[in-house]
Design a protein around this motif. Structure first.
Motif, PDB file in Angstrom:
ATOM      1  N   ARG A 179      -3.708  -0.836  -8.338  1.00  0.00           N
ATOM      2  CA  ARG A 179      -4.900   0.618  -8.906  1.00  0.00           C
ATOM      3  C   ARG A 179      -4.771   1.674  -8.214  1.00  0.00           C
ATOM      4  O   ARG A 179      -4.100   2.030  -6.709  1.00  0.00           O
ATOM      5  CB  ARG A 179      -6.128  -0.722  -7.871  1.00  0.00           C
ATOM      6  CG  ARG A 179      -7.256  -0.138  -7.404  1.00  0.00           C
ATOM      7  CD  ARG A 179      -8.273  -0.958  -7.357  1.00  0.00           C
ATOM      8  NE  ARG A 179      -8.305  -1.049  -5.723  1.00  0.00           N
ATOM      9  CZ  ARG A 179      -8.735  -1.473  -4.636  1.00  0.00           C
ATOM     10  NH1 ARG A 179      -9.610  -0.297  -4.756  1.00  0.00           N
ATOM     11  NH2 ARG A 179      -8.332  -1.831  -3.673  1.00  0.00           N
ATOM     12  N   VAL A 211      -9.608   1.163   1.377  1.00  0.00           N
ATOM     13  CA  VAL A 211      -8.569  -0.197   1.583  1.00  0.00           C
ATOM     14  C   VAL A 211      -8.941  -1.260   2.271  1.00  0.00           C
ATOM     15  O   VAL A 211      -8.326  -0.860   3.112  1.00  0.00           O
ATOM     16  CB  VAL A 211      -7.424   0.110   1.406  1.00  0.00           C
ATOM     17  CG1 VAL A 211      -5.776  -1.085   1.055  1.00  0.00           C
ATOM     18  CG2 VAL A 211      -6.590   1.114   1.117  1.00  0.00           C
ATOM     19  N   LEU A 270       0.997  -1.122   0.025  1.00  0.00           N
ATOM     20  CA  LEU A 270       0.092   0.016   0.077  1.00  0.00           C
ATOM     21  C   LEU A 270       0.868   0.722  -0.154  1.00  0.00           C
ATOM     22  O   LEU A 270       1.608   1.500   1.119  1.00  0.00           O
ATOM     23  CB  LEU A 270      -0.907  -0.012   1.387  1.00  0.00           C
ATOM     24  CG  LEU A 270      -1.863   1.233   1.691  1.00  0.00           C
ATOM     25  CD1 LEU A 270      -2.625   1.464   0.091  1.00  0.00           C
ATOM     26  CD2 LEU A 270      -2.259   1.840   2.824  1.00  0.00           C
ATOM     27  N   HIS A 309      -2.446   2.107 -14.358  1.00  0.00           N
ATOM     28  CA  HIS A 309      -3.586   1.680 -14.202  1.00  0.00           C
ATOM     29  C   HIS A 309      -4.208   1.159 -14.506  1.00  0.00           C
ATOM     30  O   HIS A 309      -5.011  -0.100 -14.080  1.00  0.00           O
ATOM     31  CB  HIS A 309      -4.472   2.838 -12.791  1.00  0.00           C
ATOM     32  CG  HIS A 309      -5.869   2.508 -12.943  1.00  0.00           C
ATOM     33  ND1 HIS A 309      -6.359   1.589 -10.979  1.00  0.00           N
ATOM     34  CD2 HIS A 309      -6.834   2.395 -13.412  1.00  0.00           C
ATOM     35  CE1 HIS A 309      -6.644   1.897 -11.256  1.00  0.00           C
ATOM     36  NE2 HIS A 309      -8.053   1.875 -12.227  1.00  0.00           N
ATOM     37  N   VAL A 341      -2.123  -1.276  -3.568  1.00  0.00           N
ATOM     38  CA  VAL A 341      -2.569  -0.207  -3.876  1.00  0.00           C
ATOM     39  C   VAL A 341      -2.695   1.337  -3.179  1.00  0.00           C
ATOM     40  O   VAL A 341      -1.662   1.237  -3.051  1.00  0.00           O
ATOM     41  CB  VAL A 341      -3.720  -0.240  -2.764  1.00  0.00           C
ATOM     42  CG1 VAL A 341      -5.196   0.345  -2.664  1.00  0.00           C
ATOM     43  CG2 VAL A 341      -4.348  -1.215  -2.919  1.00  0.00           C
TER      44      VAL A 341
END
Length: 382
Positions: free
Chosen positions: A230, A251, A174, A223, A202
């Protein structure tokens, strides 16, 4: 060793020939440098070689700006060709120091590398890149974005920093970024693309408006072309700032991910609280661009540089590194942010104050000159 036994070093420091960085990898050039050295004594051969190529130097890392590419209305990417001695096997996420000559004085700042490490390309083809956002209070950043011309020779500090990705990257990642905090993460993303390691990423990024998003087109392409990446964009001017206490809303599996976060101080402080409360502080990796400094209350004083015999009167907010450079001393440095410890020197007499914490250091200790200021008259072993 007694302190007085090294007095002579200050007098010979500018004429002792330094070891050439990378000499073992370029024996031909090193042999040429030795020959030039024999005919240019007592001056350094660098003083003559730089007439042929200003990037040839063993005293310092240098680079030439080859392109200034506009990213947004107030930001630009600087593509730089480093000279002799620069290591291209840095880690994505690290930063470099860049020094630019302005009004007869070298001014330094540190910026994240946005390029990817390159161990394969030929030396002549290798470049690095930093992306700079002009800040209202940033005299140098505004010059880098709007005033720096291709062809300018700059000074460089070697890549440093611990805000890096392991290789291979974790299975689930992340990224939480805001504003120019995306710059070190951009190097990570570009490197992951090159390595084929876009698996499950992400990326939550905040910017005031869509037009303020750095690397917007590249992120959109990433993306679209990589199912494992993402991108979640947030326009803070219309949606407000992201509340990290509610990160689970955007998330859901954030607890299972390794996190790299970079952005404003408030956002990073919030991230520390949220991940600590979840019992996951080791999953969170932060990069802070700004050094938090205590309010200046010292009186300043006269700083004496013992080895060079130079001195300067400064106020209580001027870093000792800046004071030395103002009188022409080549101060040791690295990040210039109080992180890397490259600027540490001995405090011979007097007291100095840490600009971040306000703590005063006593004689006989070693201090970081980039984040310390005079607290009365003091003497430094440099």
């Amino acid at each position: 060793m007694a302190k007085n036994s090294i007095k002579v070093s200050a007098n010979v420091a500018d004429t002792v020939r330094p070891t050439v960085a990378g000499a073992d990898r370029r024996p031909g050039w090193h042999a040429l440098r030795r020959i030039v050295g024999q005919v240019t004594t007592p001056l350094l051969p660098d003083d003559y070689l730089k007439l042929a190529n200003p990037l040839w130097s063993a005293r310092e890392l240098r680079g030439r700006v080859v392109e200034v590419r506009r990213e947004t209305a107030d930001s630009a990417t600087l593509v730089i060709k480093p000279g002799w001695g620069f290591s291209f096997d840095y880690q994505p996420g690290q930063y470099i120091g860049i020094g630019v000559l302005m009004d007869g004085r070298w001014r330094w700042r540190s910026y994240s590398l946005t390029s990817t490490p390159d161990k394969i390309a030929s030396a002549g083809a290798r470049t690095i890149a930093i992306t700079v956002k002009a800040m209202p209070e940033g005299f140098l950043s505004a010059h880098l974005v709007d005033g720096l011309q291709p062809g300018t020779v700059v000074r460089l500090a070697a890549p440093q920093g611990n805000f890096v990705l392991p290789d291979p990257a974790p299975a689930s990642v992340l990224f939480v970024t805001a504003g120019s905090g995306i710059t070190p993460v951009m190097s990570m993303l570009r490197t992951l693309v090159r390595r084929g390691q876009i698996t499950d990423i992400v990326h939550v990024h905040s910017a005031p408006t869509e037009s303020d998003v750095l690397f917007a087109a590249e992120l959109a392409t990433l993306h679209e072309e990589h199912p494992g990446y993402r991108l979640l964009l947030r326009g803070t001017r219309t949606e407000g700032r992201l509340d990290l206490a509610q990160i689970g809303d955007v998330v859901p599996d954030w607890r299972e991910r390794q996190v790299w976060a970079c952005g404003p101080e408030g956002m990073l402080n919030d991230a520390e609280r949220v991940w600590a409360a979840a019992g996951l502080p080791d999953s969170l990796h932060l990069e802070r661009f700004a050094v938090s400094r205590a309010a200046p209350h010292g009186a300043g004083g006269t700083v004496t540089f013992e080895r060079s015999g130079k001195e300067i009167a400064v106020d209580g907010a001027t870093p000792l590194m800046d004071a030395g450079e103002q009188v022409g001393i080549q101060m040791p440095f690295g990040c210039r942010m109080g992180i890397c410890q490259s600027c540490v020197v001995g405090l011979v007499e007097g007291h100095v104050r840490d600009l971040r914490t306000g703590v005063e250091h006593d004689p006989g200790t070693r201090i970081q000159t980039c984040v310390s200021a005079a607290s009365g008259d003091c003497v430094l072993d440099v």
